[in-house]
Design a protein around this motif. Sequence first.
Motif, PDB file in Angstrom:
ATOM      1  N   ASP A  46       0.814  -1.216   0.000  1.00 57.23           N
ATOM      2  CA  ASP A  46       0.000   0.000   0.000  1.00 57.23           C
ATOM      3  C   ASP A  46       0.848   1.267   0.000  1.00 57.23           C
ATOM      4  O   ASP A  46       0.506   2.255  -0.641  1.00 57.23           O
ATOM      5  CB  ASP A  46      -0.913   0.021   1.229  1.00 57.23           C
ATOM      6  N   ILE A  47       1.942   1.241   0.753  1.00 59.75           N
ATOM      7  CA  ILE A  47       2.781   2.422   0.958  1.00 59.75           C
ATOM      8  C   ILE A  47       4.232   2.008   0.766  1.00 59.75           C
ATOM      9  O   ILE A  47       4.634   0.921   1.184  1.00 59.75           O
ATOM     10  CB  ILE A  47       2.575   2.993   2.381  1.00 59.75           C
ATOM     11  N   ARG A  48       5.013   2.895   0.118  1.00 57.00           N
ATOM     12  CA  ARG A  48       6.436   2.614  -0.087  1.00 57.00           C
ATOM     13  C   ARG A  48       7.253   3.757   0.505  1.00 57.00           C
ATOM     14  O   ARG A  48       7.076   4.924   0.128  1.00 57.00           O
ATOM     15  CB  ARG A  48       6.742   2.465  -1.588  1.00 57.00           C
ATOM     16  N   ILE A  49       8.163   3.412   1.433  1.00 59.05           N
ATOM     17  CA  ILE A  49       9.082   4.359   2.041  1.00 59.05           C
ATOM     18  C   ILE A  49      10.486   3.963   1.601  1.00 59.05           C
ATOM     19  O   ILE A  49      10.837   2.787   1.629  1.00 59.05           O
ATOM     20  CB  ILE A  49       8.987   4.326   3.585  1.00 59.05           C
ATOM     21  N   ALA A  50      11.302   4.938   1.203  1.00 62.10           N
ATOM     22  CA  ALA A  50      12.619   4.619   0.652  1.00 62.10           C
ATOM     23  C   ALA A  50      13.718   5.442   1.305  1.00 62.10           C
ATOM     24  O   ALA A  50      13.483   6.551   1.791  1.00 62.10           O
ATOM     25  CB  ALA A  50      12.636   4.864  -0.859  1.00 62.10           C
ATOM     26  N   SER A  51      14.907   4.884   1.298  1.00 69.82           N
ATOM     27  CA  SER A  51      16.097   5.644   1.670  1.00 69.82           C
ATOM     28  C   SER A  51      16.592   6.399   0.444  1.00 69.82           C
ATOM     29  O   SER A  51      16.198   6.101  -0.694  1.00 69.82           O
ATOM     30  CB  SER A  51      17.194   4.696   2.159  1.00 69.82           C
ATOM     31  N   ALA A  52      17.486   7.346   0.656  1.00 67.96           N
ATOM     32  CA  ALA A  52      18.023   8.127  -0.460  1.00 67.96           C
ATOM     33  C   ALA A  52      18.863   7.266  -1.400  1.00 67.96           C
ATOM     34  O   ALA A  52      19.052   7.638  -2.563  1.00 67.96           O
ATOM     35  CB  ALA A  52      18.856   9.291   0.073  1.00 67.96           C
ATOM     36  N   LYS A  59      -0.640  -2.864 -14.777  1.00 68.61           N
ATOM     37  CA  LYS A  59      -1.717  -1.982 -14.309  1.00 68.61           C
ATOM     38  C   LYS A  59      -1.358  -1.356 -12.968  1.00 68.61           C
ATOM     39  O   LYS A  59      -1.608  -0.161 -12.740  1.00 68.61           O
ATOM     40  CB  LYS A  59      -3.031  -2.738 -14.189  1.00 68.61           C
ATOM     41  N   ARG A  60      -0.767  -2.152 -12.085  1.00 72.18           N
ATOM     42  CA  ARG A  60      -0.411  -1.611 -10.770  1.00 72.18           C
ATOM     43  C   ARG A  60       0.613  -0.489 -10.923  1.00 72.18           C
ATOM     44  O   ARG A  60       0.536   0.539 -10.251  1.00 72.18           O
ATOM     45  CB  ARG A  60       0.118  -2.736  -9.887  1.00 72.18           C
ATOM     46  N   LEU A  61       1.575  -0.659 -11.822  1.00 68.91           N
ATOM     47  CA  LEU A  61       2.568   0.387 -12.077  1.00 68.91           C
ATOM     48  C   LEU A  61       1.898   1.622 -12.667  1.00 68.91           C
ATOM     49  O   LEU A  61       2.169   2.755 -12.239  1.00 68.91           O
ATOM     50  CB  LEU A  61       3.645  -0.142 -13.018  1.00 68.91           C
ATOM     51  N   VAL A  62       1.024   1.429 -13.643  1.00 64.45           N
ATOM     52  CA  VAL A  62       0.322   2.561 -14.273  1.00 64.45           C
ATOM     53  C   VAL A  62      -0.535   3.303 -13.252  1.00 64.45           C
ATOM     54  O   VAL A  62      -0.576   4.538 -13.232  1.00 64.45           O
ATOM     55  CB  VAL A  62      -0.539   2.073 -15.452  1.00 64.45           C
ATOM     56  N   ASP A  63      -1.214   2.555 -12.379  1.00 70.10           N
ATOM     57  CA  ASP A  63      -2.039   3.185 -11.347  1.00 70.10           C
ATOM     58  C   ASP A  63      -1.211   4.084 -10.436  1.00 70.10           C
ATOM     59  O   ASP A  63      -1.694   5.115  -9.953  1.00 70.10           O
ATOM     60  CB  ASP A  63      -2.740   2.121 -10.490  1.00 70.10           C
ATOM     61  N   VAL A  64       0.039   3.702 -10.206  1.00 76.02           N
ATOM     62  CA  VAL A  64       0.892   4.437  -9.263  1.00 76.02           C
ATOM     63  C   VAL A  64       1.590   5.617  -9.933  1.00 76.02           C
ATOM     64  O   VAL A  64       1.617   6.720  -9.379  1.00 76.02           O
ATOM     65  CB  VAL A  64       1.929   3.483  -8.628  1.00 76.02           C
ATOM     66  N   VAL A  65       2.169   5.421 -11.122  1.00 74.95           N
ATOM     67  CA  VAL A  65       3.003   6.481 -11.723  1.00 74.95           C
ATOM     68  C   VAL A  65       2.396   7.095 -12.977  1.00 74.95           C
ATOM     69  O   VAL A  65       2.940   8.068 -13.505  1.00 74.95           O
ATOM     70  CB  VAL A  65       4.419   5.961 -12.043  1.00 74.95           C
ATOM     71  N   GLY A  66       1.286   6.535 -13.481  1.00 75.80           N
ATOM     72  CA  GLY A  66       0.695   7.042 -14.712  1.00 75.80           C
ATOM     73  C   GLY A  66       1.272   6.346 -15.937  1.00 75.80           C
ATOM     74  O   GLY A  66       2.352   5.754 -15.885  1.00 75.80           O
ATOM     75  N   PRO A  67       0.563   6.410 -17.071  1.00 77.29           N
ATOM     76  CA  PRO A  67       0.977   5.663 -18.258  1.00 77.29           C
ATOM     77  C   PRO A  67       2.297   6.117 -18.861  1.00 77.29           C
ATOM     78  O   PRO A  67       3.077   5.291 -19.339  1.00 77.29           O
ATOM     79  CB  PRO A  67      -0.190   5.855 -19.238  1.00 77.29           C
ATOM     80  N   GLU A  96      -9.280   0.624  -2.899  1.00 79.80           N
ATOM     81  CA  GLU A  96      -9.099  -0.432  -3.893  1.00 79.80           C
ATOM     82  C   GLU A  96     -10.271  -0.483  -4.872  1.00 79.80           C
ATOM     83  O   GLU A  96     -10.092  -0.725  -6.067  1.00 79.80           O
ATOM     84  CB  GLU A  96      -8.920  -1.794  -3.208  1.00 79.80           C
ATOM     85  N   ARG A  97     -11.462  -0.240  -4.382  1.00 78.54           N
ATOM     86  CA  ARG A  97     -12.635  -0.215  -5.257  1.00 78.54           C
ATOM     87  C   ARG A  97     -12.564   0.958  -6.240  1.00 78.54           C
ATOM     88  O   ARG A  97     -12.907   0.819  -7.416  1.00 78.54           O
ATOM     89  CB  ARG A  97     -13.924  -0.133  -4.423  1.00 78.54           C
ATOM     90  N   VAL A  98     -12.108   2.105  -5.763  1.00 78.70           N
ATOM     91  CA  VAL A  98     -11.955   3.265  -6.650  1.00 78.70           C
ATOM     92  C   VAL A  98     -10.931   2.963  -7.737  1.00 78.70           C
ATOM     93  O   VAL A  98     -11.145   3.236  -8.920  1.00 78.70           O
ATOM     94  CB  VAL A  98     -11.548   4.518  -5.845  1.00 78.70           C
ATOM     95  N   VAL A  99      -9.787   2.380  -7.336  1.00 78.81           N
ATOM     96  CA  VAL A  99      -8.739   2.028  -8.302  1.00 78.81           C
ATOM     97  C   VAL A  99      -9.267   1.028  -9.329  1.00 78.81           C
ATOM     98  O   VAL A  99      -8.904   1.086 -10.509  1.00 78.81           O
ATOM     99  CB  VAL A  99      -7.503   1.457  -7.572  1.00 78.81           C
TER     100      VAL A  99
END
Length: 251
Positions: free
Chosen positions: A117-123, A144-152, A210-213
């Motif tokens: 659901d959430i991604r936290i990253a180091s530099a 689809k999951r990638l497109v949903d997150v960053v756009g096409p 998730e339903r909205v997505v």
Amino acid sequence: MSLRLELDGRIATLVIDRPDKRNAMSFAMWREIPELVERVRADDAVRVLVVRGGEHFCAGADISEFAELRRGVEATARYSAVVHAGEQALATLEKPTIASVDGFCVGGGCEVALACDIRIASARARFGITPAKLGIVYSLTSTKRLVDVVGPSWAKQVLLTGELVDAAVALRIGLVNEVVEDLGARTAELAAVIASRAPVSVLGMKQIVERVVAGEREESAEVAELYDAAVRSAEYAEGVAAFLEKRTPVF
């Protein structure tokens, strides 16, 4: 041991631990994910699942296995089905999930992170999805999951080039929620905050997102039941009482 599940009160942690391979996912590891996620699902004490590696989150699938396990169309389909099942186990877990990303998060590793659901990253985190370097076509579900997150447009750049992006770019395109100096501390803090909130709210709102997505735009009987269940819950009563009494609610 390449995968292990650590339980600490309300927070479970799925640790990818194969440092000699930069945490590359073997076929056996992919196959193990659904069982470990099911343990989290079945444990009523657990409210949040964190997924992390060590020096590296995950460098991808173990390509050294491909010559044997992905030889031919049928073998490749079997391999892909196991990977898909692992990814879907994470993506469909009702409880919130956080990917805590350090170092390389590439290929299958990025697939695992995107299933959270959430991604936290180091530099120092680096992200990429590299099927174009291997003559592989990425699955529709994962795409689809990638497109949903960053756009096409960014999804195409990531997939068509196979190039890695740094943490700053990942933050800018929405691939990660935060880039932080102390990854362990921030991950623990965020997990603790979510775990402290009313489960009826957390689980209900995750379902609605998730339903909205998935394309839902109208209220449904199932969504109305989420609203009603919240209002009927002891958590709602406690939340209102705590607000009126000016104290922290205990859920």
